[in-house]
Write a protein that holds these residues in place. Structure first.
Motif: not given
Length: 310
Positions: A41-50, A171-181
């Motif tokens: 989950d944290q990896i995917i949120r960090d990638l959204q920042s990138d 409107w902006m959209f943010l990743c959350w609880d993406a641990e199935w990814g």
């Protein structure tokens, strides 16, 4: 925390925020404890920042309650109005999450967006330009690409946040609880994400799904989307960049996770195997995703050509 107290400490250095009102302690249930990596989950949120998006930063801590150790937790920013003020500046914000639940503000603007998206033909450029005034098209595009690339299939009907500055921010959209990814769900690593979202089912009433299909109803956007896929696969979503995040988080928790696994009677090799699975996933998924993207839009383009001939 309760009452007026705030955490006046650099508890999440990556957030570049020194003063926190609320924090979330994530145990990463579906990707944690005896069977997971903890870090998807944290990896995917960090990638959204990138990729240029706003995201909830997080750090790693061992939780102690009355001196008793309760394991490794991902301490992250809670994405409510305070979060957006901290990162985007003072103002009032509408914050909506899974189930159209209102965290801050009202549902009025969200409902108006829903009605507009579902009742408008966006092949018309004027309508498309109006939609681009209401949502951050670039940010939404990278958000969708990231979730497709990661094969996060507990989304878009679930696990999402959306927000805007009141009264007329985009409107902006943010990743959350993406641990199935990143291979964390019960799916193979070569599932077609476009077929998955096309299928509807539980996804049929998702606002994110509706926006995606509204946007790809515009031929110019389809070209833009494909260009963005290529750009991100060569940059933020490249194996090199994804592995950088994997190894950073792996190294941050490795010793504590091994201790936790041993204390609970689990073999630490299970955790290392999960890390290796994520590494293998990011090294191969880009090519698979590019192939599915080319196939999907070739099919759509062929359909439009047939319509013109007819």
């Amino acid at each position: 925390l309760y009452g007026d107290a705030r955490v006046d400490y650099d508890i999440i250095p990556e957030a570049k925020v020194k003063d926190f009102d609320k924090l979330v302690l994530r145990a990463n249930f579906n990707d944690g404890r005896s069977h997971g990596s903890h870090i998807r989950d944290q990896i995917i949120r960090d990638l959204q920042s990138d990729m240029g998006g706003l995201h909830s930063s997080g750090s790693w801590y061992v939780l102690l309650i009355n001196s008793k150790q309760h394991g490794v937790y991902n301490v992250v920013e809670r994405m409510d109005e305070e979060f957006f003020v901290s990162h985007l500046g003072p103002g009032q914000y509408d914050v909506i999450k899974t189930g159209d639940r209102v965290l801050n503000g009202t549902r009025k603007g969200w409902s108006e967006l829903r009605e507009f998206v579902r009742s408008t033909d966006f092949s018309d450029e004027a309508n498309f330009e109006e939609l681009a005034k209401r949502i951050d098209v670039e940010g939404f595009t990278s958000y969708v690409i990231l979730n497709f690339w990661a094969q996060n299939f507990d989304w878009p009907h679930n696990n999402w946040y959306a927000a805007r500055r009141v009264p007329d921010g985009k409107w902006m959209f943010l990743c959350w609880d993406a641990e199935w990814g990143l291979g964390g769900g019960s799916y193979g690593h070569d599932i077609d994400p476009y077929a998955f979202i096309d299928s509807g089912g539980a996804y049929g009433h998702s606002m994110i799904r509706a926006i995606f299909f509204a946007l790809i109803g515009n031929p110019g956007y389809c070209e833009y989307y494909q260009e963005e896929v290529r750009r991100h696969l060569g940059g933020s979503l490249s194996p090199v960049n994804a592995l950088r995040h994997i190894h950073r988080h792996r190294d941050a928790i490795a010793s504590d996770i091994e201790h936790e696994f041993q204390a609970r009677g689990y073999d630490p090799k299970r955790w290392h195997a999960q890390i290796e699975e994520i590494e293998a996933y990011v090294q191969n998924c880009g090519e698979i995703f590019q192939d599915y993207t080319d196939e999907y839009f070739s099919y759509r383009n062929a359909g439009r050509s047939e319509d013109r001939v007819a």
